[in-house]
Design a protein around this motif. Structure first.
Motif, PDB file in Angstrom:
ATOM      1  N   GLU A 253       0.833  -1.206   0.000  1.00 38.43           N
ATOM      2  CA  GLU A 253       0.000   0.000   0.000  1.00 38.43           C
ATOM      3  C   GLU A 253       0.869   1.258   0.000  1.00 38.43           C
ATOM      4  OE1 GLU A 253      -0.465  -2.477   2.462  1.00 38.43           O
ATOM      5  OE2 GLU A 253      -1.966  -3.444   1.201  1.00 38.43           O
ATOM      6  N   GLU A 254       1.934   1.241   0.805  1.00 37.63           N
ATOM      7  CA  GLU A 254       2.834   2.396   0.840  1.00 37.63           C
ATOM      8  C   GLU A 254       3.525   2.594  -0.505  1.00 37.63           C
ATOM      9  OE1 GLU A 254       4.349   2.606   5.459  1.00 37.63           O
ATOM     10  OE2 GLU A 254       5.117   0.972   4.200  1.00 37.63           O
TER      11      GLU A 254
ATOM     12  N   LYS B 169       2.401   1.674  -3.380  1.00 37.80           N
ATOM     13  CA  LYS B 169       1.384   2.178  -4.310  1.00 37.80           C
ATOM     14  C   LYS B 169       1.222   3.691  -4.136  1.00 37.80           C
ATOM     15  CE  LYS B 169      -3.367   1.470  -5.763  1.00 37.80           C
ATOM     16  NZ  LYS B 169      -4.642   0.823  -5.498  1.00 37.80           N
ATOM     17  N   GLY B 170       1.237   4.138  -2.879  1.00 35.85           N
ATOM     18  CA  GLY B 170       1.150   5.577  -2.595  1.00 35.85           C
ATOM     19  C   GLY B 170       2.344   6.338  -3.148  1.00 35.85           C
TER      20      GLY B 170
ATOM     21  N   ASN C  26       4.162   5.455  -5.690  1.00 36.94           N
ATOM     22  CA  ASN C  26       4.022   5.467  -7.149  1.00 36.94           C
ATOM     23  C   ASN C  26       2.989   6.492  -7.596  1.00 36.94           C
ATOM     24  OD1 ASN C  26       5.892   3.664  -8.302  1.00 36.94           O
ATOM     25  ND2 ASN C  26       4.677   1.914  -7.658  1.00 36.94           N
ATOM     26  N   GLU C  27       1.841   6.508  -6.915  1.00 35.43           N
ATOM     27  CA  GLU C  27       0.764   7.428  -7.303  1.00 35.43           C
ATOM     28  C   GLU C  27       1.172   8.884  -7.115  1.00 35.43           C
ATOM     29  OE1 GLU C  27      -2.624   6.108  -5.072  1.00 35.43           O
ATOM     30  OE2 GLU C  27      -2.980   4.406  -6.415  1.00 35.43           O
ATOM     31  N   SER C  28       1.929   9.163  -6.057  1.00 34.45           N
ATOM     32  CA  SER C  28       2.366  10.542  -5.816  1.00 34.45           C
ATOM     33  C   SER C  28       3.626  10.891  -6.601  1.00 34.45           C
ATOM     34  CB  SER C  28       2.614  10.763  -4.324  1.00 34.45           C
ATOM     35  OG  SER C  28       3.719   9.988  -3.883  1.00 34.45           O
ATOM     36  N   LYS C  29       4.140   9.907  -7.339  1.00 33.49           N
ATOM     37  CA  LYS C  29       5.366  10.075  -8.125  1.00 33.49           C
ATOM     38  C   LYS C  29       6.507  10.605  -7.257  1.00 33.49           C
ATOM     39  CE  LYS C  29       2.934  10.452 -12.414  1.00 33.49           C
ATOM     40  NZ  LYS C  29       2.692  11.063 -13.661  1.00 33.49           N
ATOM     41  N   ASP C  30       6.667   9.961  -6.093  1.00 29.78           N
ATOM     42  CA  ASP C  30       7.696  10.348  -5.129  1.00 29.78           C
ATOM     43  C   ASP C  30       9.076  10.177  -5.778  1.00 29.78           C
ATOM     44  OD1 ASP C  30       9.672  10.211  -3.030  1.00 29.78           O
ATOM     45  OD2 ASP C  30       8.022   9.970  -1.612  1.00 29.78           O
TER      46      ASP C  30
END
Length: 198
Positions: A131-132, A134-135, A137-141
């Motif tokens: 989950e982390e 995925k987060g 990736n989604e926030s393009k960290d």
């Protein structure tokens, strides 16, 4: 991270890059020569960036028992050379920005960063839950993307080094007969199921 399983699992999957004469020349130029290593000056990295990359790759690929570590096979020097000679301007800018994000995430001057700080950063991003991740990736960290890229590049550089290819992985410069439908252990003989380096 179980380094042996990761390297074995990657096996030949990192063979997607074609060995062009330029890459082969780069691989040969990164041999571990004590005089050259002591006098090494990065072509692409700044001295702080080189220190950070070296510290991170040493944690990703540490020296263990019979296996050399990232420093033993000049992974940082190889990554620096690839970045300077092979990467285009856009990739260089992204890589530099990513390393800058990693340095910012460490939260202190590079000279004051400890091994524990590097280890905590790697654990936060590369040992995160699904989950982390995925987060991230989604926030393009950019820190996550850079560390993930660095891990993949370091493993590729490690596996393509001459020392690892000849002394760690299964290696036979003059292959014998072809045998089909046999186990990996039987095919690799004394190397006990390790991936082939050639």
């Amino acid at each position: 991270m179980d380094r042996r399983k990761a390297l074995k699992g990657l096996g030949l999957s990192m063979g997607f890059m074609v060995a062009t004469p330029t890459v082969i020349g780069l691989l040969q130029s990164c041999k571990n020569d004590a005089k050259k290593v002591a006098a090494w000056k990065p072509l692409f990295f700044t001295s702080d960036e080189a220190t950070v990359v070296q510290s991170l790759t040493d944690l990703i690929l540490p020296k263990t028992g019979d296996l050399p570590g990232a420093s033993d096979v000049n992974v940082t020097q190889f990554l620096d050379l690839i970045s300077a000679k092979v990467s285009d301007k856009e990739d260089q800018e992204k890589y530099r920005a990513g390393i800058g994000a990693v340095i910012s995430a460490l939260g202190k001057p590079v000279a004051e960063v400890t091994t524990e700080d590097y280890d905590a950063l790697l654990a936060k991003y590369l040992k995160a839950s699904k989950e982390e991740m995925k987060g991230f990736n989604e926030s393009k960290d950019p820190v996550f993307a850079t560390l993930k890229n660095l891990r993949g590049s370091a493993i590729w550089a490690y596996k393509t080094s001459e020392k690892v290819g000849e002394e760690v992985l299964a290696y036979d410069p003059i292959p014998g007969e072809q045998k089909g439908c046999i186990s990996v252990e039987e095919a690799t003989g004394k190397w006990g199921g390790r991936a082939w380096s050639l």
